[in-house]
Each structure stands twice: as structure tokens, then as C-alpha cells.
Design an enzyme around this catalytic site. Structure first.
Site, PDB file in Angstrom:
ATOM      1  N   HIS A  84     -39.561  -9.156  24.719  1.00  0.00           N
ATOM      2  CA  HIS A  84     -39.553  -9.439  23.011  1.00  0.00           C
ATOM      3  C   HIS A  84     -38.373  -8.673  22.361  1.00  0.00           C
ATOM      4  CE1 HIS A  84     -43.724 -10.969  22.994  1.00  0.00           C
ATOM      5  NE2 HIS A  84     -43.038 -11.591  23.218  1.00  0.00           N
ATOM      6  N   TYR A  94     -45.876 -12.340  14.806  1.00  0.00           N
ATOM      7  CA  TYR A  94     -47.211 -12.460  15.562  1.00  0.00           C
ATOM      8  C   TYR A  94     -48.207 -13.329  14.720  1.00  0.00           C
ATOM      9  CZ  TYR A  94     -45.962  -9.597  19.306  1.00  0.00           C
ATOM     10  OH  TYR A  94     -45.236  -8.804  20.540  1.00  0.00           O
ATOM     11  N   GLU A 136     -43.527  -2.407  20.778  1.00  0.00           N
ATOM     12  CA  GLU A 136     -42.152  -3.030  20.696  1.00  0.00           C
ATOM     13  C   GLU A 136     -41.481  -2.084  19.478  1.00  0.00           C
ATOM     14  OE1 GLU A 136     -42.927  -7.102  19.658  1.00  0.00           O
ATOM     15  OE2 GLU A 136     -43.773  -7.404  21.853  1.00  0.00           O
ATOM     16  N   GLN A 205     -30.918 -14.347  28.009  1.00  0.00           N
ATOM     17  CA  GLN A 205     -30.484 -12.913  28.744  1.00  0.00           C
ATOM     18  C   GLN A 205     -29.439 -13.084  29.795  1.00  0.00           C
ATOM     19  OE1 GLN A 205     -34.450 -12.014  28.870  1.00  0.00           O
ATOM     20  NE2 GLN A 205     -34.598 -10.970  26.948  1.00  0.00           N
ATOM     21  N   SER A 207     -27.684 -10.384  33.145  1.00  0.00           N
ATOM     22  CA  SER A 207     -27.762  -8.998  33.389  1.00  0.00           C
ATOM     23  C   SER A 207     -26.644  -8.704  33.835  1.00  0.00           C
ATOM     24  CB  SER A 207     -28.716  -9.401  34.854  1.00  0.00           C
ATOM     25  OG  SER A 207     -30.065  -9.728  34.647  1.00  0.00           O
TER      26      SER A 207
HETATM   27  C1  HEM Z   1     -49.753 -11.781  21.712  1.00  0.00           C
HETATM   28  C2  HEM Z   1     -48.778 -12.478  21.623  1.00  0.00           C
HETATM   29  C3  HEM Z   1     -47.801 -12.692  22.695  1.00  0.00           C
HETATM   30  C4  HEM Z   1     -47.596 -12.707  23.804  1.00  0.00           C
HETATM   31  C5  HEM Z   1     -49.214 -12.358  24.903  1.00  0.00           C
HETATM   32  C6  HEM Z   1     -46.428 -13.045  24.586  1.00  0.00           C
HETATM   33  C7  HEM Z   1     -46.475 -13.290  25.767  1.00  0.00           C
HETATM   34  C8  HEM Z   1     -45.030 -13.781  26.452  1.00  0.00           C
HETATM   35  C9  HEM Z   1     -44.671 -13.589  27.810  1.00  0.00           C
HETATM   36  C10 HEM Z   1     -45.933 -13.307  28.909  1.00  0.00           C
HETATM   37  C11 HEM Z   1     -43.465 -13.978  28.070  1.00  0.00           C
HETATM   38  C12 HEM Z   1     -42.729 -14.073  29.246  1.00  0.00           C
HETATM   39  C13 HEM Z   1     -42.098 -12.752  29.608  1.00  0.00           C
HETATM   40  C14 HEM Z   1     -41.139 -12.915  30.679  1.00  0.00           C
HETATM   41  O1  HEM Z   1     -40.405 -13.836  31.117  1.00  0.00           O
HETATM   42  O2  HEM Z   1     -40.958 -11.667  31.502  1.00  0.00           O
HETATM   43  C15 HEM Z   1     -42.820 -13.938  26.711  1.00  0.00           C
HETATM   44  C16 HEM Z   1     -41.655 -14.212  26.403  1.00  0.00           C
HETATM   45  C17 HEM Z   1     -41.243 -14.725  24.953  1.00  0.00           C
HETATM   46  N1  HEM Z   1     -41.841 -14.405  23.756  1.00  0.00           N
HETATM   47 FE1  HEM Z   1     -43.965 -13.657  23.563  1.00  0.00          FE
HETATM   48  N2  HEM Z   1     -45.818 -13.240  23.447  1.00  0.00           N
HETATM   49  C18 HEM Z   1     -46.504 -13.065  22.218  1.00  0.00           C
HETATM   50  C19 HEM Z   1     -46.072 -13.213  21.087  1.00  0.00           C
HETATM   51  C20 HEM Z   1     -44.831 -13.703  20.800  1.00  0.00           C
HETATM   52  C21 HEM Z   1     -44.121 -13.609  19.226  1.00  0.00           C
HETATM   53  C22 HEM Z   1     -44.945 -13.362  18.073  1.00  0.00           C
HETATM   54  C23 HEM Z   1     -42.906 -14.437  19.220  1.00  0.00           C
HETATM   55  C24 HEM Z   1     -41.893 -14.669  18.183  1.00  0.00           C
HETATM   56  C25 HEM Z   1     -42.348 -15.698  17.733  1.00  0.00           C
HETATM   57  C26 HEM Z   1     -42.657 -14.601  20.852  1.00  0.00           C
HETATM   58  C27 HEM Z   1     -41.647 -14.943  21.555  1.00  0.00           C
HETATM   59  C28 HEM Z   1     -41.087 -14.819  22.777  1.00  0.00           C
HETATM   60  C29 HEM Z   1     -39.833 -15.428  23.368  1.00  0.00           C
HETATM   61  C30 HEM Z   1     -38.869 -15.927  22.510  1.00  0.00           C
HETATM   62  C31 HEM Z   1     -39.952 -15.246  24.720  1.00  0.00           C
HETATM   63  C32 HEM Z   1     -38.809 -15.359  25.595  1.00  0.00           C
HETATM   64  C33 HEM Z   1     -38.963 -16.938  25.926  1.00  0.00           C
HETATM   65  C34 HEM Z   1     -38.007 -17.664  26.402  1.00  0.00           C
HETATM   66  O3  HEM Z   1     -37.833 -17.441  27.970  1.00  0.00           O
HETATM   67  O4  HEM Z   1     -37.125 -18.217  25.832  1.00  0.00           O
HETATM   68  N3  HEM Z   1     -43.724 -13.969  21.704  1.00  0.00           N
HETATM   69  N4  HEM Z   1     -43.903 -13.765  25.727  1.00  0.00           N
END
Ligand code: HEM
Length: 256
Positions: A84, A94, A136, A205, A207
Site C-alpha cells: 500500500h 479505507y 502504513e 511495481q 524491482s
Molecule cells: C482492510 C482493508 C484492506 C485490505 C485487507 C487490503 C488487502 C490487500 C492485499 C492482500 C493486497 C495484495 C498484496 C500483495 O499483492 O502482496 C492489496 C493490494 C492493493 N491494495 Fe489493498 N487492502 C485494503 C485496503 C485498501 C485500500 C483502502 C486501498 C485504496 C483504495 C487499497 C488499494 C490496493 C492496491 C492499489 C493494491 C495493489 C493491487 C494491484 O496489484 O494493483 N487497498 N491490498
């Protein structure tokens, strides 16, 4: 959360898991429909494969399963927070995710929004969101206070673009001319570019192959095979970003 709410959340995990596809596809469609600005935040090619939509909802369900002992999920929480921060996700977002997730749960379970189950999920989501927001916040502080560090997006100019076989190496220098954080091999940055024909920006992303300890970063970009209507950052870099152009970059991070 009280015991009743915890029991309610746990009891509904299996049925939500069974309806995982319905839950996640409904959730993303609803959220991106109501908040088209988030099309600049989520990588839409990851959405197209379905991998990312499953990840977020799966993480919420996994959290709910372990709600009595969230320490089990600390490593996962850390990984999500790092991801994030690399994407400049903010606390106010959120609430948007939460509202849309709760409506999706209400839809999938066919329950009204004021039902006890939804209220219990609201608490569970809020708890997880707080853990992530706090982690974060600490990480944003960490990347900003490193030597040459910053938080959020910073403008970088492409100073060279060198093709070598199937990879093209892009050299990026900050437009402010100031120092940048050194990075280990394996650390990653997000690069955000305009996808001109769709009127959006997309992050991805990259690396580092090697240690980056100079005044510039080097990333290797490989062409992606995607359908024409699926935006690809790599392909946009290769096809539309020239030497002298500017892209947005977040500070290097790595999974410890
Ligand atoms: C409790 C709330 C949330 C949980 C449990 C969560 C969980 C996750 C998980 C498991 C991933 C994948 C991580 C990885 O690839 O290693 C992820 C990626 C991401 N999250 Fe969250 N997230 C949450 C809230 C949010 C919020 C508020 C946003 C923004 C609007 C957000 C935006 C993203 C984005 C942009 C990615 C990358 C996705 C991609 O591959 O493009 N998330 N999140």
C-alpha cells in the site's frame, strides 16, 4: 469487538468464502463504478486477471477467521502495508473500500445493511483497517526520513532508455535534482504513467536487479502480452514514454 460480533463474523466467513467470486467481482465493480478516480490507483491489468480482486477480499476473510488472534496475521499485514505504501494508499480511502465491501457482503448474503451481521463486519473491517493505517503511517514516516527519502509520488525524468534483448533499461533521475534513497537489489519502486487513450494513470511495481546507490534508478521493462483494452504500464513505458519525459515514482521498499 464484543464476543457476539466476533461469533457473527466467524459464522459468516465460510459462506462468504463459498461466494468468493461473486463477492469480489461485485465489490470491485461497485467500487470502481462509484469512484472512477480509483481507476488511477488500482492496476487494471491485475484486475483483469482476477488475481488482485481475490487478494483483498481473501485478506479480509483471513483476518476474520483469525480475529481472536490477529497476531497470526502480522506478517501478512506487514506485506500488505508495504504494498500500500508503495502505491501511496491513504487513510481516507479505507472508508471507500469499507463501504463498498460491506454493501457487497450485504448483497451476497442478501441481508439489509442494518442487519447485525453487517454491523459485525463493519467492526471487523474497521479493526483491520486501523491496524493497516497505523502500520502504513509508520512506514510513510520511515521512507520519508531516510537520506534522500520521500513519501508518496515524486517526479522523475527518463534520462536514458536502452534496449537489451527482450528488456529495455530505463534510467530515472529526480526532476528536483536532489538526493534519492539508495536501494538493495530486490527492492522495488512503483512507477505511474499516463495511459493516454484511456484517460487514466496506472501504477506498477518494478524491482531493482542491482544495488542502486547512485543519483539515478535503473529499471528493466519487458513487454507484456495483454489484450489491447487492458492498460499495461510496461507497454506504455516502452511505446509512449521517451527520454526527457516525466513519470511519478514512490520510494524504494522491500519485503523484509
Ligand atoms: C482492510 C482493508 C484492506 C485490505 C485487507 C487490503 C488487502 C490487500 C492485499 C492482500 C493486497 C495484495 C498484496 C500483495 O499483492 O502482496 C492489496 C493490494 C492493493 N491494495 Fe489493498 N487492502 C485494503 C485496503 C485498501 C485500500 C483502502 C486501498 C485504496 C483504495 C487499497 C488499494 C490496493 C492496491 C492499489 C493494491 C495493489 C493491487 C494491484 O496489484 O494493483 N487497498 N491490498
Amino acid at each position: 469487538m464484543n464476543e457476539q460480533a466476533i461469533a457473527t463474523v466467524k459464522a459468516t466467513v465460510p459462506v462468504l468464502r463459498e461466494n468468493g467470486v461473486a463477492l469480489t467481482s461485485y465489490f470491485y465493480k461497485r467500487m470502481l463504478g462509484n469512484h472512477p478516480e480509483l481507476k488511477n490507483v488500482f492496476n487494471l491489468s491485475h484486475q483483469a486477471t482476477g488475481r488482485q480482486p481475490r487478494a483483498l477480499a481473501a485478506a479480509v476473510l483471513a483476518y476474520a477467521e483469525n480475529i481472536e488472534d490477529p497476531s497470526k496475521l502480522l506478517k501478512a499485514v506487514d506485506r500488505i502495508a508495504i504494498k500500500h505504501v508503495s502505491l501511496d494508499i491513504h487513510p481516507d480511502q479505507y472508508a471507500i473500500v469499507g463501504t463498498n465491501l460491506l454493501h457487497s457482503i450485504s448483497e451476497v448474503l442478501e441481508l439489509p445493511m442494518d442487519h447485525d451481521v453487517i454491523t459485525a463486519w463493519e467492526q471487523a473491517y474497521g479493526q483491520l483497517a486501523n491496524i493497516l493505517i497505523n502500520r502504513e503511517k509508520a512506514l510513510y514516516h520511515e521512507v520519508a526520513t531516510k537520506k534522500g527519502g520521500w513519501s508518496g509520488w515524486r517526479a522523475f525524468k527518463i534520462s536514458a532508455k536502452q534496449q537489451d534483448g527482450e528488456h529495455t533499461t530505463f534510467t530515472l533521475v529526480p526532476t528536483d535534482g536532489l538526493a534519492i534513497t539508495p536501494a538493495q537489489a530486490g527492492a522495488f519502486i512503483s512507477v505511474k504513467v499516463a495511459i493516454a487513450d484511456q484517460g487514466i494513470e496506472q501504477p506498477q511495481q518494478f524491482s531493482f536487479e542491482q544495488v542502486q546507490d547512485n543519483a539515478e534508478y535503473h529499471i528493466q521493462v519487458k513487454r507484456e502480452l495483454v489484450d489491447a483494452d487492458v492498460p499495461s504500464v510496461s507497454n506504455a513505458l516502452l511505446d509512449h514514454v521517451q527520454v526527457g519525459d516525466t513519470v511519478q515514482v514512490t520510494a524504494p521498499l522491500s519485503y523484509h
